[in-house]
Motif scaffolding. Structure first.
Motif, PDB file in Angstrom:
ATOM      1  N   ARG A  23     -11.892 -30.880  -6.454  1.00  0.00           N
ATOM      2  CA  ARG A  23     -11.812 -30.015  -5.298  1.00  0.00           C
ATOM      3  C   ARG A  23     -10.663 -29.135  -5.300  1.00  0.00           C
ATOM      4  O   ARG A  23     -10.452 -28.030  -5.123  1.00  0.00           O
ATOM      5  CB  ARG A  23     -12.034 -30.788  -4.012  1.00  0.00           C
ATOM      6  N   LEU A  24      -9.317 -30.039  -5.604  1.00  0.00           N
ATOM      7  CA  LEU A  24      -7.931 -29.058  -5.618  1.00  0.00           C
ATOM      8  C   LEU A  24      -8.044 -28.200  -6.773  1.00  0.00           C
ATOM      9  O   LEU A  24      -7.520 -27.167  -6.542  1.00  0.00           O
ATOM     10  CB  LEU A  24      -6.940 -30.384  -6.081  1.00  0.00           C
ATOM     11  N   ALA A  25      -8.535 -28.521  -7.926  1.00  0.00           N
ATOM     12  CA  ALA A  25      -8.631 -27.617  -8.886  1.00  0.00           C
ATOM     13  C   ALA A  25      -9.383 -26.367  -8.551  1.00  0.00           C
ATOM     14  O   ALA A  25      -9.176 -25.308  -8.917  1.00  0.00           O
ATOM     15  CB  ALA A  25      -9.231 -28.275 -10.367  1.00  0.00           C
ATOM     16  N   TRP A  55      -6.379 -23.652  -8.475  1.00  0.00           N
ATOM     17  CA  TRP A  55      -6.128 -23.315  -9.904  1.00  0.00           C
ATOM     18  C   TRP A  55      -6.876 -22.017 -10.192  1.00  0.00           C
ATOM     19  O   TRP A  55      -7.954 -22.145  -9.634  1.00  0.00           O
ATOM     20  CB  TRP A  55      -6.825 -24.626 -10.799  1.00  0.00           C
ATOM     21  N   PRO A  56      -6.491 -21.267 -11.026  1.00  0.00           N
ATOM     22  CA  PRO A  56      -5.108 -21.259 -11.696  1.00  0.00           C
ATOM     23  C   PRO A  56      -4.245 -21.073 -10.496  1.00  0.00           C
ATOM     24  O   PRO A  56      -4.234 -20.391  -9.594  1.00  0.00           O
ATOM     25  CB  PRO A  56      -5.158 -20.141 -12.519  1.00  0.00           C
ATOM     26  N   GLY A  57      -2.978 -21.639 -10.679  1.00  0.00           N
ATOM     27  CA  GLY A  57      -1.985 -21.582  -9.832  1.00  0.00           C
ATOM     28  C   GLY A  57      -0.885 -22.590 -10.112  1.00  0.00           C
ATOM     29  O   GLY A  57      -0.788 -23.544 -10.611  1.00  0.00           O
ATOM     30  N   ARG A  87      -1.537 -28.877 -15.559  1.00  0.00           N
ATOM     31  CA  ARG A  87      -1.524 -27.440 -14.568  1.00  0.00           C
ATOM     32  C   ARG A  87      -2.079 -26.312 -15.326  1.00  0.00           C
ATOM     33  O   ARG A  87      -2.103 -26.299 -16.579  1.00  0.00           O
ATOM     34  CB  ARG A  87      -0.143 -27.100 -14.153  1.00  0.00           C
ATOM     35  N   LEU A  88      -3.078 -25.777 -14.602  1.00  0.00           N
ATOM     36  CA  LEU A  88      -3.572 -24.503 -15.056  1.00  0.00           C
ATOM     37  C   LEU A  88      -2.955 -23.331 -14.523  1.00  0.00           C
ATOM     38  O   LEU A  88      -3.094 -23.013 -13.117  1.00  0.00           O
ATOM     39  CB  LEU A  88      -5.115 -24.383 -14.757  1.00  0.00           C
TER      40      LEU A  88
END
Length: 207
Positions: A83-85, A89-91, A119-120
């Protein structure tokens, strides 16, 4: 010897950086937060990176990726991480996740733990290189304890002597390092370093 400096707009920049990384050299590159030092996650270039930064071995080094598909076999991905991704993300978010059973990474990357930071980034240069080479070990382009490099000039002044190549994309857009969070197998979120994304946003995204 001074490193070669190539504009990010130069069509040969990515290929030149790929060549240097495959030869276990250190490459300076832009992200949307701060400039970074990139190597392949192998023992020899990792040792050179740590020496250039004078960085403690127990801090670990995050891997920059071009998509979750690159790490499905590497880390556990609880629903909260997905969910966070999807939201962040990207970020500028680094997620520290548990390695899958039986998976090992160099201690310089993990800091001697059973987790790795991922990280993306929201920048074409590191993503293009990760797409070609797989996850890249990337640390901020400064000596440990010194200010982060926000331009290629600041990078060169701090650690330029250790690099083979620098990709110059002008001043970074953000200038604030990524927020770092740890996610356990149960999805419990712990903020390890405050950064560009605030805790309220993270908790809402993680559910």
């Amino acid at each position: 010897m001074s490193p070669q400096v190539v504009s990010a707009a130069d069509p040969t920049a990515i290929a030149a950086a790929e060549s240097a990384l495959r030869r276990d050299r250190i490459v300076g590159l832009p992200t949307e937060t701060v400039y970074g030092l990139a190597v392949l996650p192998r023992d020899e270039p990792l040792a050179a990176l740590v020496a250039a930064k004078e960085r403690p071995l127990d801090k670990g080094i995050a891997l920059l990726i071009d998509g979750l598909d690159q790490v499905h076999d590497l880390v556990m991905l609880p629903d909260a991480a997905r969910r966070l991704a999807a939201v962040c993300w990207p970020g500028p978010l680094t997620m520290v996740l548990e390695l899958r059973p039986g998976v090992t990474m160099p201690d310089v990357v993990t800091g001697g733990r059973t987790t790795v930071g991922l990280r993306l980034p929201d920048h074409a240069v590191p993503r293009a290189l990760a797409r070609r080479l797989g996850p890249l070990a990337v640390s901020s382009a400064n000596r440990s304890g010194e200010p982060d490099a926000r331009t290629a000039g600041e990078l060169l002044a701090s650690v330029g002597g250790a690099l083979e190549l620098v990709i110059d994309d002008g001043p970074v857009r953000g200038g604030v390092p990524s927020t770092v969070v740890a996610l356990g197998p149960d999805g419990r979120l712990t903020v390890l370093r405050a950064g560009s994304i605030d805790r309220t946003t993270l908790e809402a995204a993680a559910g």
